[in-house]
Each structure stands twice: as C-alpha cells, then as structure tokens.
Design an enzyme around this catalytic site. Structure first.
Site, PDB file in Angstrom:
ATOM      1  N   ASP A 196       0.821  -1.214   0.000  1.00 32.82           N
ATOM      2  CA  ASP A 196       0.000   0.000   0.000  1.00 32.82           C
ATOM      3  C   ASP A 196       0.855   1.264   0.000  1.00 32.82           C
ATOM      4  OD1 ASP A 196      -2.407  -1.222   0.008  1.00 32.82           O
ATOM      5  OD2 ASP A 196      -2.743  -1.077   2.164  1.00 32.82           O
TER       6      ASP A 196
ATOM      7  N   TYR B 283       5.806 -10.058   7.012  1.00 34.72           N
ATOM      8  CA  TYR B 283       5.740  -8.622   7.273  1.00 34.72           C
ATOM      9  C   TYR B 283       6.207  -8.337   8.696  1.00 34.72           C
ATOM     10  CZ  TYR B 283       3.039  -7.375   3.083  1.00 34.72           C
ATOM     11  OH  TYR B 283       2.634  -7.147   1.788  1.00 34.72           O
TER      12      TYR B 283
END
EC number: 5.4.99.12
Length: 264
Positions: free
Chosen positions: A56, A114
């Site tokens: 993002d 992540y």
C-alpha cells in the site's frame, strides 16, 4: 529475427513514503513505475514486472521480489548497479537471479513475511519518523504476544479485512507470529501464506488495544470469531509496515537475505 526470452527475478528494497503504493497508478507516483522505467533503459525495451506483494501507499519493503521477461543479455552488475543508477535513492535492486520460465513472483511464493515496527517512547524520533509508527503510551509486549498467538493457523480473517479488499476468500493461514522488543522498538513479526488488504495493520491496531490493557488478551480471539470488521479497532498508519521476506521453493535458488529492516 527471433530472440530467446529469459526470465529474471530481482530483489527490491524501497522506502514507500513518497509513493502511492507498489502498483502502477495513472495519476500518482508508484514504485512499480520507477522500477519499470529503470529496467526498460537497461534492457533497451519496455519492461513490465510482476511482484510478490502489492504494498500500500507508505508501506516499505526490504524483501520485495519481482520477475520480468527479457531478450536482452546483460551481466548481473548491469541489472543491479545499472538499474540502480536510474532509480531514485529510495528504491534499490539488491539481488538478481535467472529463473525458469515457470517461476512467478506472486504465484510461486510459499509465504510472505511482514514486520510492523512501533517506536514506543515518550518522544517521537525525527530521524526515523518515516519508517516507524510512534506510540507514546507504554505497551505490554508480553500481553500483545500472547494475544497474537490466537491468530495462528487457518482462519476466516474478515474481522481484519478492509471493506475494499477484493480477495475472493477471507481465509488465510498464519504460520508464525511473534511480538518482541529491542530497546524502544516493538516489532510485530508475522508470516502467512498471503495477506488480505490491510490485514496486518488492522491486527496491529488490535494488539495495541491489548498492549495498553484497554482490551483483554482473549479479545482478539473473540473478534476473530465474529467475522465482522466493525468489531475490530481503527487501522494503524502505513509508515511502520515492511514487507521483509517472500519464501520460495529452494529449487529456484533465490538468495537467502537477512530479515530486515537493518536497524532491527
């Protein structure tokens, strides 16, 4: 005259602060756009890349993987250093490998990893403000880690899914999760087969609620079962999130790099 086509995989590192995400945007700057422009100069033909994970706006990466096809023969130095010459300073190619034609950066991936990094201190950091989420209230890391373990395994993660998520299924399998601290840094480290849109950032928001004792440790287990986004809390900012590793079969012989970012 026919030219043989080769497939190449690259490791990409970037600071996502100045970009509207990885994916090409018609009216905004993207990491993909910059990478393709630089590679096209080196290849001497238009290049389109496919990535392992479309991050993002504002999200960083130390372990993004892309593939592309080319008929141009260049040495490793040209693909790495040459491409970096035409990239902005906040994007870098860090490795290159020749891969078989059946390799796919997204679909060949076994898992993604992540890390979300919180700067848990009374004062914000002016040096690392783009790469850390500042949080001034004291967080109980032990409680956060206990709560995170309820997420292990395969579940319907609708509770932690953005309303704009386009995935056909809300089911994902979390393979590993750990919350730990290094001095003032709190790291939420999470590995899954893949992630839903905003999934990690929504999970972190819930863990913070538990870390300040606003919610019980078991709350995250309960809202996971609700399968309702409104039962969760607000999403955290993107600046603390890093795609740090993408795992593939050892048959592809991709390099094993240290899990970033470097200051952790």
């Amino acid at each position: 005259m026919y030219k043989e086509c080769f497939k190449i995989a690259l490791g990409i590192e970037y600071n996502g602060s100045n970009y509207h995400g990885w994916q090409y945007q018609k009216f905004a700057s993207s990491v993909q756009e910059k990478v393709e422009l630089a590679l096209s100069i080196i290849a001497n033909h238009p290049v389109r890349v496919t990535c392992a994970g479309r991050t993002d706006a504002g999200v960083h990466s130390t372990g993004q993987v892309v593939h592309f096809c080319t008929s141009s023969i260049r040495n490793d130095q040209a693909w790495i250093l040459g491409t970096n010459r035409y990239l902005p300073k906040d994007i870098s190619v860090i490795w290159k490998r020749d891969v078989p034609m059946h390799f796919h950066a997204r679909y060949s991936a076994l898992s993604r990893r992540y890390r979300y990094i919180l700067y848990n201190n009374s004062c914000r950091s002016s040096i690392f403000y783009q790469g850390l989420k500042f949080y001034h209230r004291i967080l109980n890391v032990e409680k956060m880690n206990q709560a995170a373990q309820y997420l292990l395994g395969e579940h319907d993660f609708t509770t932690f899914r953005s309303s704009h998520c386009q995935s056909k299924t809300p089911f994902r399998k979390i393979l590993y999760v750990n919350v730990f601290c290094i001095n003032c840094l709190i790291i939420i480290d999470i590995v899954a087969n893949s992630f839903l849109y905003h999934m990690v950032r929504n999970i972190v928001g819930c863990l913070i609620e538990i870390g300040i004792s606003k919610k019980k440790v078991t709350w995250i287990r309960d809202i996971l079962k609700f399968k309702n986004r409104t039962s969760s809390t607000k999403i955290v900012e993107s600046n603390g999130l890093y795609l740090v590793q993408v795992q593939y079969s050892s048959l592809f012989k991709l390099p094993i790099c240290p899990v970033g970012p470097f200051f952790v």
